[in-house]
Design a protein around this motif. Structure first.
Motif, PDB file in Angstrom:
ATOM      1  N   ALA A   1       0.807  -1.219   0.000  1.00  0.00           N
ATOM      2  CA  ALA A   1       0.000   0.000   0.000  1.00  0.00           C
ATOM      3  C   ALA A   1       0.842   1.272   0.000  1.00  0.00           C
ATOM      4  O   ALA A   1       0.636   2.161  -0.829  1.00  0.00           O
ATOM      5  CB  ALA A   1      -0.957  -0.007   1.192  1.00  0.00           C
ATOM      6  N   GLU A   2       1.807   1.363   0.919  1.00  0.00           N
ATOM      7  CA  GLU A   2       2.576   2.609   1.021  1.00  0.00           C
ATOM      8  C   GLU A   2       3.410   2.865  -0.243  1.00  0.00           C
ATOM      9  O   GLU A   2       3.520   3.996  -0.715  1.00  0.00           O
ATOM     10  CB  GLU A   2       3.473   2.584   2.267  1.00  0.00           C
ATOM     11  N   ARG A   3       3.988   1.797  -0.792  1.00  0.00           N
ATOM     12  CA  ARG A   3       4.758   1.961  -2.031  1.00  0.00           C
ATOM     13  C   ARG A   3       3.856   2.413  -3.173  1.00  0.00           C
ATOM     14  O   ARG A   3       4.206   3.323  -3.947  1.00  0.00           O
ATOM     15  CB  ARG A   3       5.420   0.631  -2.411  1.00  0.00           C
ATOM     16  N   ASN A   4       2.670   1.798  -3.267  1.00  0.00           N
ATOM     17  CA  ASN A   4       1.734   2.166  -4.331  1.00  0.00           C
ATOM     18  C   ASN A   4       1.210   3.584  -4.154  1.00  0.00           C
ATOM     19  O   ASN A   4       1.007   4.309  -5.134  1.00  0.00           O
ATOM     20  CB  ASN A   4       0.567   1.183  -4.380  1.00  0.00           C
ATOM     21  N   PHE A   5       0.999   3.971  -2.910  1.00  0.00           N
ATOM     22  CA  PHE A   5       0.559   5.346  -2.656  1.00  0.00           C
ATOM     23  C   PHE A   5       1.651   6.347  -3.050  1.00  0.00           C
ATOM     24  O   PHE A   5       1.349   7.440  -3.548  1.00  0.00           O
ATOM     25  CB  PHE A   5       0.169   5.541  -1.190  1.00  0.00           C
ATOM     26  N   ALA A   6       2.910   5.996  -2.840  1.00  0.00           N
ATOM     27  CA  ALA A   6       4.020   6.872  -3.237  1.00  0.00           C
ATOM     28  C   ALA A   6       3.980   7.124  -4.740  1.00  0.00           C
ATOM     29  O   ALA A   6       4.136   8.272  -5.208  1.00  0.00           O
ATOM     30  CB  ALA A   6       5.360   6.259  -2.841  1.00  0.00           C
ATOM     31  N   VAL A   7       3.760   6.067  -5.513  1.00  0.00           N
ATOM     32  CA  VAL A   7       3.652   6.195  -6.974  1.00  0.00           C
ATOM     33  C   VAL A   7       2.397   6.990  -7.334  1.00  0.00           C
ATOM     34  O   VAL A   7       2.432   7.869  -8.204  1.00  0.00           O
ATOM     35  CB  VAL A   7       3.604   4.804  -7.631  1.00  0.00           C
ATOM     36  N   PHE A   8       1.296   6.694  -6.650  1.00  0.00           N
ATOM     37  CA  PHE A   8       0.024   7.379  -6.898  1.00  0.00           C
ATOM     38  C   PHE A   8       0.165   8.889  -6.680  1.00  0.00           C
ATOM     39  O   PHE A   8      -0.322   9.691  -7.480  1.00  0.00           O
ATOM     40  CB  PHE A   8      -1.047   6.804  -5.959  1.00  0.00           C
ATOM     41  N   PHE A   9       0.840   9.280  -5.599  1.00  0.00           N
ATOM     42  CA  PHE A   9       1.038  10.701  -5.303  1.00  0.00           C
ATOM     43  C   PHE A   9       1.842  11.378  -6.416  1.00  0.00           C
ATOM     44  O   PHE A   9       1.556  12.518  -6.800  1.00  0.00           O
ATOM     45  CB  PHE A   9       1.752  10.870  -3.962  1.00  0.00           C
ATOM     46  N   GLN A  10       2.856  10.680  -6.944  1.00  0.00           N
ATOM     47  CA  GLN A  10       3.666  11.264  -8.015  1.00  0.00           C
ATOM     48  C   GLN A  10       2.870  11.384  -9.316  1.00  0.00           C
ATOM     49  O   GLN A  10       3.031  12.359 -10.061  1.00  0.00           O
ATOM     50  CB  GLN A  10       4.933  10.432  -8.230  1.00  0.00           C
ATOM     51  N   PHE A  11       1.998  10.424  -9.566  1.00  0.00           N
ATOM     52  CA  PHE A  11       1.137  10.536 -10.740  1.00  0.00           C
ATOM     53  C   PHE A  11       0.200  11.737 -10.613  1.00  0.00           C
ATOM     54  O   PHE A  11      -0.149  12.377 -11.611  1.00  0.00           O
ATOM     55  CB  PHE A  11       0.336   9.249 -10.951  1.00  0.00           C
ATOM     56  N   GLN A  12      -0.222  12.029  -9.391  1.00  0.00           N
ATOM     57  CA  GLN A  12      -1.054  13.215  -9.171  1.00  0.00           C
ATOM     58  C   GLN A  12      -0.283  14.489  -9.524  1.00  0.00           C
ATOM     59  O   GLN A  12      -0.832  15.419 -10.117  1.00  0.00           O
ATOM     60  CB  GLN A  12      -1.516  13.269  -7.708  1.00  0.00           C
ATOM     61  N   ALA A  13       0.994  14.527  -9.175  1.00  0.00           N
ATOM     62  CA  ALA A  13       1.836  15.675  -9.508  1.00  0.00           C
ATOM     63  C   ALA A  13       1.990  15.820 -11.019  1.00  0.00           C
ATOM     64  O   ALA A  13       1.919  16.933 -11.567  1.00  0.00           O
ATOM     65  CB  ALA A  13       3.214  15.531  -8.852  1.00  0.00           C
ATOM     66  N   ILE A  14       2.203  14.687 -11.709  1.00  0.00           N
ATOM     67  CA  ILE A  14       2.323  14.716 -13.169  1.00  0.00           C
ATOM     68  C   ILE A  14       1.018  15.194 -13.802  1.00  0.00           C
ATOM     69  O   ILE A  14       1.023  15.983 -14.759  1.00  0.00           O
ATOM     70  CB  ILE A  14       2.704  13.311 -13.703  1.00  0.00           C
ATOM     71  N   SER A  15      -0.115  14.741 -13.251  1.00  0.00           N
ATOM     72  CA  SER A  15      -1.412  15.167 -13.785  1.00  0.00           C
ATOM     73  C   SER A  15      -1.611  16.668 -13.605  1.00  0.00           C
ATOM     74  O   SER A  15      -2.237  17.316 -14.445  1.00  0.00           O
ATOM     75  CB  SER A  15      -2.546  14.382 -13.120  1.00  0.00           C
ATOM     76  N   ASN A  16      -1.095  17.228 -12.508  1.00  0.00           N
ATOM     77  CA  ASN A  16      -1.162  18.679 -12.310  1.00  0.00           C
ATOM     78  C   ASN A  16      -0.586  19.427 -13.507  1.00  0.00           C
ATOM     79  O   ASN A  16      -1.186  20.375 -14.024  1.00  0.00           O
ATOM     80  CB  ASN A  16      -0.398  19.103 -11.050  1.00  0.00           C
ATOM     81  N   VAL A  17       0.597  18.991 -13.936  1.00  0.00           N
ATOM     82  CA  VAL A  17       1.294  19.679 -15.028  1.00  0.00           C
ATOM     83  C   VAL A  17       0.610  19.427 -16.370  1.00  0.00           C
ATOM     84  O   VAL A  17       0.465  20.337 -17.185  1.00  0.00           O
ATOM     85  CB  VAL A  17       2.774  19.264 -15.068  1.00  0.00           C
ATOM     86  N   LEU A  18       0.162  18.198 -16.611  1.00  0.00           N
ATOM     87  CA  LEU A  18      -0.550  17.896 -17.856  1.00  0.00           C
ATOM     88  C   LEU A  18      -1.822  18.734 -17.972  1.00  0.00           C
ATOM     89  O   LEU A  18      -2.136  19.269 -19.037  1.00  0.00           O
ATOM     90  CB  LEU A  18      -0.905  16.413 -17.914  1.00  0.00           C
ATOM     91  N   LEU A  19      -2.546  18.840 -16.864  1.00  0.00           N
ATOM     92  CA  LEU A  19      -3.795  19.596 -16.877  1.00  0.00           C
ATOM     93  C   LEU A  19      -3.563  21.098 -17.023  1.00  0.00           C
ATOM     94  O   LEU A  19      -4.466  21.828 -17.434  1.00  0.00           O
ATOM     95  CB  LEU A  19      -4.588  19.313 -15.595  1.00  0.00           C
ATOM     96  N   ALA A  20      -2.362  21.548 -16.700  1.00  0.00           N
ATOM     97  CA  ALA A  20      -2.045  22.975 -16.801  1.00  0.00           C
ATOM     98  C   ALA A  20      -1.627  23.392 -18.213  1.00  0.00           C
ATOM     99  O   ALA A  20      -1.291  24.557 -18.432  1.00  0.00           O
ATOM    100  CB  ALA A  20      -0.944  23.332 -15.805  1.00  0.00           C
ATOM    101  N   ILE A  21      -1.677  22.474 -19.176  1.00  0.00           N
ATOM    102  CA  ILE A  21      -1.282  22.793 -20.549  1.00  0.00           C
ATOM    103  C   ILE A  21      -2.026  24.017 -21.111  1.00  0.00           C
ATOM    104  O   ILE A  21      -1.397  24.899 -21.715  1.00  0.00           O
ATOM    105  CB  ILE A  21      -1.452  21.560 -21.470  1.00  0.00           C
ATOM    106  N   PRO A  22      -3.371  24.128 -20.938  1.00  0.00           N
ATOM    107  CA  PRO A  22      -4.045  25.338 -21.437  1.00  0.00           C
ATOM    108  C   PRO A  22      -3.453  26.606 -20.834  1.00  0.00           C
ATOM    109  O   PRO A  22      -3.316  27.633 -21.505  1.00  0.00           O
ATOM    110  CB  PRO A  22      -5.498  25.149 -20.980  1.00  0.00           C
TER     111      PRO A  22
END
Length: 265
Positions: free
Chosen positions: A107-128
């Motif tokens: 769980a904790e390892r997967n959450f670490a990856v999940f949190f980083q994917f959230q950060a990547i999504s922040n930047v992708l969504l900021a494209i406009p």
């Protein structure tokens, strides 16, 4: 439009968001509550806003308009989530409890990856946002005015939906019941609908800028996430677990996403 400069701004934003999410994951691991990721996913956008405002070289008035829209919307969402999550740190939200059960010792390892994917999504969504703030045209286009109008509808719609649900949950007489009044009468997830509409407003605003069509990626990603991943599916599963009979009836009569009239009436 200086594309190398845009990539530089996106890279700085990515480093900032990934660093923040790593620190938040350490905190979430300590308190055993992964729900804090929702709060800081929203609050990462103001960080991107500040970085982009000072580093981009577009028309100042346009930058002020889009930065103001972005900052107001995401701060409101972040503060709303802060009140919902931070006020109950000792109790992790059901969807994250379920993930923790499914992932078990990983769980904790997967959450670490999940949190980083959230950060990547922040930047992708900021494209406009990156595209718009690079526009040096000194004329505010009609599409930008339309984008502002749609954004206002979306902003107030989401705020009203969130407030209606919060007020419903505060009433102890509503325990075990489904909120089906106000905007929730027309949609099972009006807050999600208006959140998506906010990103549609940014896309329409971006269409006045060269290569603004690329901004379609943001509302497309948001729609996919809300309908297929972390939004509607998780929320519906949790509601069906907590109030199966009442929520099943609600599903049968009410649109899942787009506000609409009652079915079978």
């Amino acid at each position: 439009m200086n594309y190398k400069h845009l990539l530089f701004i996106a890279l700085i934003s990515l480093i900032a968001c990934c660093t923040i999410m790593f620190l938040i994951w350490l905190w979430a691991k300590k308190i055993k509550n992964a729900g804090v990721v929702d709060v800081f996913w929203a609050l990462n956008f103001p960080v991107i806003t500040i970085i982009t405002f000072f580093l981009s070289d577009g028309f100042e008035t346009r930058k002020l308009i889009i930065c103001g829209m972005f900052l107001i919307a995401e701060l409101r969402l972040g503060l709303h989530l802060w009140q919902r999550v931070i006020g109950h740190l000792g109790e992790e939200e059901g969807r994250y409890q379920q993930l923790r059960k499914e992932w078990g010792k990983d769980a904790e390892r997967n959450f670490a990856v999940f949190f980083q994917f959230q950060a990547i999504s922040n930047v992708l969504l900021a494209i406009p946002f990156f595209i718009i703030t690079a526009n040096s045209s000194t004329e505010i286009h009609i599409l930008e005015y339309i984008g502002i109008g749609i954004w206002l509808i979306a902003f107030f719609g989401e705020m009203i939906a969130d407030n209606q649900l919060a007020a419903f949950k505060k009433d102890p007489n509503n325990k075990g019941k489904v909120c089906d009044t106000g905007l929730w009468y027309y949609s099972r997830h009006p807050n999600y609908f208006f959140e998506w509409l906010t990103w549609m407003a940014y896309f329409i605003f971006a269409l006045a800028t060269p290569w603004g069509i690329l901004a379609i990626i943001s509302p497309a990603i948001i729609l996919y996430l809300l309908l297929k991943v972390t939004g509607v599916p998780n929320n519906e599963e949790q509601n069906l677990r907590s109030k199966p009979v009442a929520y099943k009836k609600y599903q049968e009569t009410t649109s899942a996403f787009f506000p609409w009239g009652k079915k079978g009436r």
